[in-house]
Scaffold this motif. Structure first.
Motif, PDB file in Angstrom:
ATOM      1  N   GLY A  42       0.844  -0.982  -0.062  1.00 32.30           N
ATOM      2  CA  GLY A  42       0.422  -0.137  -0.177  1.00 32.30           C
ATOM      3  C   GLY A  42       0.573   1.471   0.505  1.00 32.30           C
ATOM      4  N   TYR A  43       2.299   1.059  -0.331  1.00 30.94           N
ATOM      5  CA  TYR A  43       2.930   2.265  -0.376  1.00 30.94           C
ATOM      6  C   TYR A  43       3.487   2.247  -2.160  1.00 30.94           C
ATOM      7  CZ  TYR A  43       2.373   2.217   4.787  1.00 30.94           C
ATOM      8  OH  TYR A  43       2.157   2.275   6.429  1.00 30.94           O
ATOM      9  N   PRO A  44       2.806   3.244  -2.882  1.00 26.64           N
ATOM     10  CA  PRO A  44       3.713   2.522  -4.522  1.00 26.64           C
ATOM     11  C   PRO A  44       4.461   4.260  -4.741  1.00 26.64           C
ATOM     12  CG  PRO A  44       0.726   3.952  -4.063  1.00 26.64           C
ATOM     13  CD  PRO A  44       1.705   3.121  -2.693  1.00 26.64           C
ATOM     14  N   ASP A  45       3.985   5.000  -3.711  1.00 23.65           N
ATOM     15  CA  ASP A  45       4.947   6.367  -3.750  1.00 23.65           C
ATOM     16  C   ASP A  45       6.190   6.017  -3.085  1.00 23.65           C
ATOM     17  OD1 ASP A  45       3.875   6.557  -1.256  1.00 23.65           O
ATOM     18  OD2 ASP A  45       3.395   8.890  -1.173  1.00 23.65           O
ATOM     19  N   SER A  46       6.814   5.042  -2.148  1.00 20.39           N
ATOM     20  CA  SER A  46       8.338   4.504  -2.005  1.00 20.39           C
ATOM     21  C   SER A  46       9.397   4.971  -2.248  1.00 20.39           C
ATOM     22  CB  SER A  46       8.580   3.089  -1.163  1.00 20.39           C
ATOM     23  OG  SER A  46       8.433   2.644  -2.490  1.00 20.39           O
ATOM     24  N   LYS A  47      10.509   5.687  -1.656  1.00 17.50           N
ATOM     25  CA  LYS A  47      12.409   6.071  -2.267  1.00 17.50           C
ATOM     26  C   LYS A  47      12.600   5.079  -2.242  1.00 17.50           C
ATOM     27  CE  LYS A  47       9.893   9.749  -4.502  1.00 17.50           C
ATOM     28  NZ  LYS A  47       8.956   9.895  -3.441  1.00 17.50           N
ATOM     29  N   VAL A  48      13.549   3.844  -3.444  1.00 22.61           N
ATOM     30  CA  VAL A  48      15.035   3.569  -2.112  1.00 22.61           C
ATOM     31  C   VAL A  48      16.226   3.670  -3.577  1.00 22.61           C
ATOM     32  CG1 VAL A  48      15.372   1.143  -3.091  1.00 22.61           C
ATOM     33  CG2 VAL A  48      12.969   1.331  -3.059  1.00 22.61           C
ATOM     34  N   TYR A  49      17.200   2.998  -2.870  1.00 20.66           N
ATOM     35  CA  TYR A  49      17.874   3.547  -3.521  1.00 20.66           C
ATOM     36  C   TYR A  49      19.129   2.682  -2.482  1.00 20.66           C
ATOM     37  CZ  TYR A  49      22.765   5.465  -4.455  1.00 20.66           C
ATOM     38  OH  TYR A  49      24.357   5.729  -4.812  1.00 20.66           O
ATOM     39  N   VAL A  50      19.550   1.875  -3.624  1.00 22.10           N
ATOM     40  CA  VAL A  50      20.580   0.354  -3.211  1.00 22.10           C
ATOM     41  C   VAL A  50      21.858   0.183  -3.719  1.00 22.10           C
ATOM     42  CG1 VAL A  50      20.265  -1.223  -3.837  1.00 22.10           C
ATOM     43  CG2 VAL A  50      18.014  -0.679  -3.247  1.00 22.10           C
ATOM     44  N   THR A  51      22.611   0.312  -3.438  1.00 17.45           N
ATOM     45  CA  THR A  51      24.466  -0.270  -3.517  1.00 17.45           C
ATOM     46  C   THR A  51      24.594  -1.626  -2.839  1.00 17.45           C
ATOM     47  OG1 THR A  51      25.470   1.319  -1.005  1.00 17.45           O
ATOM     48  CG2 THR A  51      24.783   2.647  -2.773  1.00 17.45           C
ATOM     49  N   ILE A  52      25.747  -1.690  -2.850  1.00 19.19           N
ATOM     50  CA  ILE A  52      26.011  -3.347  -2.575  1.00 19.19           C
ATOM     51  C   ILE A  52      27.009  -2.767  -1.064  1.00 19.19           C
ATOM     52  CG2 ILE A  52      26.639  -3.837  -5.135  1.00 19.19           C
ATOM     53  CD1 ILE A  52      30.004  -3.897  -4.478  1.00 19.19           C
ATOM     54  N   THR A  53      26.598  -1.999  -0.682  1.00 18.94           N
ATOM     55  CA  THR A  53      27.056  -1.595   0.413  1.00 18.94           C
ATOM     56  C   THR A  53      26.194  -1.225   1.269  1.00 18.94           C
ATOM     57  OG1 THR A  53      27.970   0.823  -0.023  1.00 18.94           O
ATOM     58  CG2 THR A  53      29.508  -1.246  -0.012  1.00 18.94           C
ATOM     59  N   GLY A  54      24.779  -1.344   1.291  1.00 20.18           N
ATOM     60  CA  GLY A  54      23.793  -0.162   2.262  1.00 20.18           C
ATOM     61  C   GLY A  54      22.892   0.073   1.136  1.00 20.18           C
ATOM     62  N   ILE A  55      21.648  -0.275   1.965  1.00 15.76           N
ATOM     63  CA  ILE A  55      20.454   0.233   0.985  1.00 15.76           C
ATOM     64  C   ILE A  55      19.622   0.942   2.167  1.00 15.76           C
ATOM     65  CG2 ILE A  55      18.354  -0.475   0.545  1.00 15.76           C
ATOM     66  CD1 ILE A  55      19.251  -3.481   0.540  1.00 15.76           C
ATOM     67  N   MET A  56      18.749   2.449   1.698  1.00 16.66           N
ATOM     68  CA  MET A  56      18.011   3.540   2.087  1.00 16.66           C
ATOM     69  C   MET A  56      16.640   3.254   1.200  1.00 16.66           C
ATOM     70  SD  MET A  56      21.110   6.476   1.623  1.00 16.66           S
ATOM     71  CE  MET A  56      21.955   5.191   0.804  1.00 16.66           C
ATOM     72  N   MET A  57      15.688   3.443   2.269  1.00 13.05           N
ATOM     73  CA  MET A  57      14.585   3.371   2.195  1.00 13.05           C
ATOM     74  C   MET A  57      13.776   4.657   2.922  1.00 13.05           C
ATOM     75  SD  MET A  57      11.411   0.040   1.219  1.00 13.05           S
ATOM     76  CE  MET A  57       9.798   0.723   0.781  1.00 13.05           C
TER      77      MET A  57
END
Length: 249
Positions: A42-57
């Motif tokens: 139910g959160y279609p407007d999420s923001k995600v940033y993925v790297t191989i050392t960490g994930i931010m959301m």
């Protein structure tokens, strides 16, 4: 949606993403999986940033951004498949978000690995088979299998003890070089170069190198370059171990 629900969604999505990154998934697949989990929750407007050392959301309009560090990386494609299966089950409403998180925790804590003896046998067979494929040296098949098995055993043990992959690869390749030269010296093998080529193959970072290219082509330049450097460092460690032994004789 409540704040608690949003917090659980982010926790679950980041948990799934971390497991995938730790076990060899490319960044684009991780980002897509996390976004799908968020949308299905139910959160279609999420923001995600993925790297191989960490994930931010984060979720737009809510103060609940979280970061999930990735401290170790290995190759276990079965785990990636299981996470994707759980994501599909959640999308089909076969499991709830809480059940999704519980199963991810169980997957993380109770990993299904092949027995150590089977890993050793597989490493030996891969070494011998690839030696024949690349060098067409059938007489050295058996000795390559044995030395490849020993090299993988040394890499595995040192990696568990030291937790430094590059050091483990360097020492394992050095031992492979020594054993290959000894095998030829005592007439157990015919060509040390052929034996070494086969034995180092289980140590070669093929999946990280492939994922580095895929990440770069997908536009994930930071992760692609980082994976490429990781694969390059592994290749340098393996080559340095062999070169040190060959220069010493």
């Amino acid at each position: 949606m409540t704040n608690d629900q949003g917090h659980l969604m982010i926790k679950t999505a980041l948990h799934a993403g971390r497991i995938m990154i730790e076990n060899g998934s490319e960044v684009a697949r991780v980002s897509d999986t996390i976004s799908r989990i968020a949308a299905n929750a139910g959160y279609p407007d999420s923001k995600v940033y993925v790297t191989i050392t960490g994930i931010m959301m984060s979720v737009s309009g809510e103060e609940n951004a979280q970061i999930e560090p990735v401290v170790s990386r290995s190759i276990d494609l079965e785990k990636i498949t299981l996470v994707n299966d759980l994501s599909r089950h959640f999308a089909e409403h076969k499991i709830t978000l809480a059940q999704f998180e519980e199963r991810l925790t169980d997957l993380d804590q109770h990993s299904r690995y092949f027995p150590f003896w089977l890993q050793l046998v597989s490493a030996g067979l891969v070494s011998g088979t690839l030696e024949v494929v690349f060098r067409h040296n059938y007489p050295d098949f058996l000795v390559t299998c044995i030395i490849g098995l020993i090299g993988w055993w040394i890499f595995y043990v040192l990696n568990r003890l030291a937790k430094i992959r590059f050091l483990s690869e360097f020492l394992a390749s050095a031992v492979i070089g020594v054993l290959a030269l000894l095998a030829v010296k005592y007439h157990l093998g015919t060509n040390a170069d052929d034996i070494i080529i086969g034995c180092v193959m289980p140590l070669v970072p093929g999946v990280p190198l492939t994922n580095a290219v895929r990440d770069i082509l997908a536009g994930d330049l930071v992760s692609g370059i980082a994976r490429g450097m990781e694969a390059l460092m592994s290749a340098i460690a393996i080559g340095s171990g062999i070169a040190m032994i060959l220069q010493a004789v």
